[in-house]
Design a protein around this motif. Sequence first.
Motif, PDB file in Angstrom:
ATOM      1  N   ASP A   6       0.858  -0.989  -0.025  1.00  0.00           N
ATOM      2  CA  ASP A   6       0.055  -0.102   0.228  1.00  0.00           C
ATOM      3  C   ASP A   6       0.857   1.215  -0.009  1.00  0.00           C
ATOM      4  O   ASP A   6       0.191   2.438   0.164  1.00  0.00           O
ATOM      5  CB  ASP A   6      -0.945  -0.069   1.258  1.00  0.00           C
ATOM      6  CG  ASP A   6      -2.491   0.073   0.872  1.00  0.00           C
ATOM      7  OD1 ASP A   6      -2.706   0.002  -0.299  1.00  0.00           O
ATOM      8  OD2 ASP A   6      -3.111   0.146   1.689  1.00  0.00           O
ATOM      9  N   SER A   7       2.078   1.115  -0.227  1.00  0.00           N
ATOM     10  CA  SER A   7       3.028   2.171   0.161  1.00  0.00           C
ATOM     11  C   SER A   7       2.927   3.221  -1.357  1.00  0.00           C
ATOM     12  O   SER A   7       2.427   2.685  -2.508  1.00  0.00           O
ATOM     13  CB  SER A   7       4.369   1.824  -0.051  1.00  0.00           C
ATOM     14  OG  SER A   7       4.714   0.965   1.033  1.00  0.00           O
ATOM     15  N   ASN A   8       3.451   4.352  -1.303  1.00  0.00           N
ATOM     16  CA  ASN A   8       3.191   5.445  -2.331  1.00  0.00           C
ATOM     17  C   ASN A   8       4.084   4.926  -3.478  1.00  0.00           C
ATOM     18  O   ASN A   8       5.172   4.459  -3.234  1.00  0.00           O
ATOM     19  CB  ASN A   8       3.481   6.740  -1.948  1.00  0.00           C
ATOM     20  CG  ASN A   8       2.412   7.243  -1.041  1.00  0.00           C
ATOM     21  OD1 ASN A   8       1.307   6.604  -1.079  1.00  0.00           O
ATOM     22  ND2 ASN A   8       2.931   8.272  -0.038  1.00  0.00           N
ATOM     23  N   HIS A  27      -2.948  -0.689  -9.488  1.00  0.00           N
ATOM     24  CA  HIS A  27      -4.055  -0.630  -8.873  1.00  0.00           C
ATOM     25  C   HIS A  27      -5.161  -1.626  -9.286  1.00  0.00           C
ATOM     26  O   HIS A  27      -5.634  -2.566  -8.253  1.00  0.00           O
ATOM     27  CB  HIS A  27      -5.034   0.680  -9.416  1.00  0.00           C
ATOM     28  CG  HIS A  27      -6.266   0.584  -8.866  1.00  0.00           C
ATOM     29  ND1 HIS A  27      -6.705   1.074  -7.577  1.00  0.00           N
ATOM     30  CD2 HIS A  27      -7.903   0.386  -9.477  1.00  0.00           C
ATOM     31  CE1 HIS A  27      -8.228   1.163  -7.458  1.00  0.00           C
ATOM     32  NE2 HIS A  27      -8.652   0.674  -8.680  1.00  0.00           N
ATOM     33  N   ARG A  32      -6.807  -2.742  -3.607  1.00  0.00           N
ATOM     34  CA  ARG A  32      -7.693  -1.894  -3.819  1.00  0.00           C
ATOM     35  C   ARG A  32      -8.402  -1.752  -4.955  1.00  0.00           C
ATOM     36  O   ARG A  32      -9.327  -0.682  -5.245  1.00  0.00           O
ATOM     37  CB  ARG A  32      -7.054  -0.407  -3.876  1.00  0.00           C
ATOM     38  CG  ARG A  32      -6.300  -0.077  -2.228  1.00  0.00           C
ATOM     39  CD  ARG A  32      -5.558   1.351  -2.289  1.00  0.00           C
ATOM     40  NE  ARG A  32      -5.124   1.530  -1.047  1.00  0.00           N
ATOM     41  CZ  ARG A  32      -5.591   2.211   0.018  1.00  0.00           C
ATOM     42  NH1 ARG A  32      -6.905   2.595  -0.433  1.00  0.00           N
ATOM     43  NH2 ARG A  32      -5.183   2.462   1.083  1.00  0.00           N
ATOM     44  N   THR A  73      -7.209   4.229  -5.352  1.00  0.00           N
ATOM     45  CA  THR A  73      -5.928   4.975  -5.847  1.00  0.00           C
ATOM     46  C   THR A  73      -6.194   6.179  -6.500  1.00  0.00           C
ATOM     47  O   THR A  73      -6.917   6.576  -7.172  1.00  0.00           O
ATOM     48  CB  THR A  73      -5.062   3.944  -6.681  1.00  0.00           C
ATOM     49  OG1 THR A  73      -5.042   2.646  -6.091  1.00  0.00           O
ATOM     50  CG2 THR A  73      -3.741   4.651  -6.897  1.00  0.00           C
ATOM     51  N   ASP A 105      -8.722   6.828   3.576  1.00  0.00           N
ATOM     52  CA  ASP A 105      -7.631   5.922   3.115  1.00  0.00           C
ATOM     53  C   ASP A 105      -7.886   5.936   1.609  1.00  0.00           C
ATOM     54  O   ASP A 105      -8.574   5.431   1.033  1.00  0.00           O
ATOM     55  CB  ASP A 105      -8.378   4.391   3.802  1.00  0.00           C
ATOM     56  CG  ASP A 105      -7.451   3.252   3.264  1.00  0.00           C
ATOM     57  OD1 ASP A 105      -6.372   3.513   3.056  1.00  0.00           O
ATOM     58  OD2 ASP A 105      -8.207   2.288   3.067  1.00  0.00           O
ATOM     59  N   ARG A 107      -4.401   5.567  -1.657  1.00  0.00           N
ATOM     60  CA  ARG A 107      -3.237   5.489  -1.744  1.00  0.00           C
ATOM     61  C   ARG A 107      -2.754   6.389  -3.133  1.00  0.00           C
ATOM     62  O   ARG A 107      -3.549   6.669  -3.924  1.00  0.00           O
ATOM     63  CB  ARG A 107      -2.928   3.864  -2.459  1.00  0.00           C
ATOM     64  CG  ARG A 107      -1.462   3.763  -2.691  1.00  0.00           C
ATOM     65  CD  ARG A 107      -1.311   2.371  -3.436  1.00  0.00           C
ATOM     66  NE  ARG A 107       0.101   1.932  -3.549  1.00  0.00           N
ATOM     67  CZ  ARG A 107       0.699   0.725  -4.107  1.00  0.00           C
ATOM     68  NH1 ARG A 107      -0.340  -0.034  -4.721  1.00  0.00           N
ATOM     69  NH2 ARG A 107       1.611   0.419  -4.017  1.00  0.00           N
TER      70      ARG A 107
END
Length: 287
Positions: A6-8, A27, A32, A73, A105, A107
């Motif tokens: 889930d990191s950028n 994505h 997600r 996302t 929430d 990303r």
Amino acid sequence: MAAKTDSNVLIIGESGTGKELTAQAIHNDSLRKKGSFVTIHCSAIPNEMMEMELFGDEKNYQMGKIELAENGTLFLDEIEYMSFECQSKLFEFLNSKVLHQRKIDVRIIASTQIDLLHRVNQQLFKGELYYKLNVLHIVIPPLRQRRDDIMPLVSYYLNKYCKILKKEITGIEKECSEVLVNYNWLGNIRELESTMEHLINISKTKILLFNDLPSDIVTSYMTQKYTSGDTKQIKSPEIVEYSEIVRLLKQEHGHMKTVAQLLDMPLSTLYRKCNKYNIEPKQYKAW
């Protein structure tokens, strides 16, 4: 790997290399995938509108793209165009994940065409935001650095546009394939797709022909081959002849009579060959 976390993510690549497609693929393969994939093209939004676009307007009950991408996302395309004020506010949000007094929430995947770290060093991009986004770092090479991808892409676009344009094309002339594979594609996949659509539109046979290629692509390709000094890949006599005509037209600034003399051929033959190769002598007079 990027899809499983889930990191950028920061995606770097030239225009037309497929940065948005890569972000969408991340994505679609992530946890997600049932959420929204929302895009902001930062270069297309004026600075004064960017904050509203991102964060919305609580007073007027207008949702921003961050809220629209909740549980999904948010893709920030060409983030280098984002104003300093928005960069600061985005950094604050990424630290807290709180907007309008509630947790959101989402990303973030960002993309850029430039070396953002160089911009940070020049104080043209906020370092804290760069490091917050650059957790996972994906570089997409330009098409000229992955030539093995070209013919599969050509095949894909051939099938796609034959269906759309209701054409029946079954092959590609060898000389045409040679240019498609070895041309530098400065516009990357976007330029290749446009060229394939052009070829299929104007084709009068069941084979894509060298003569149907846009003249600017052929001229650029020949110039590229000449200036590189690499002639090993030029096997077709027609391509060699084309290259020599173009070289002399440049040298003699489009003076056809002189070029015909240098090639030791009648002027009428030179005109016929220019017509055959879609060469416009007048365009070289300004060179």
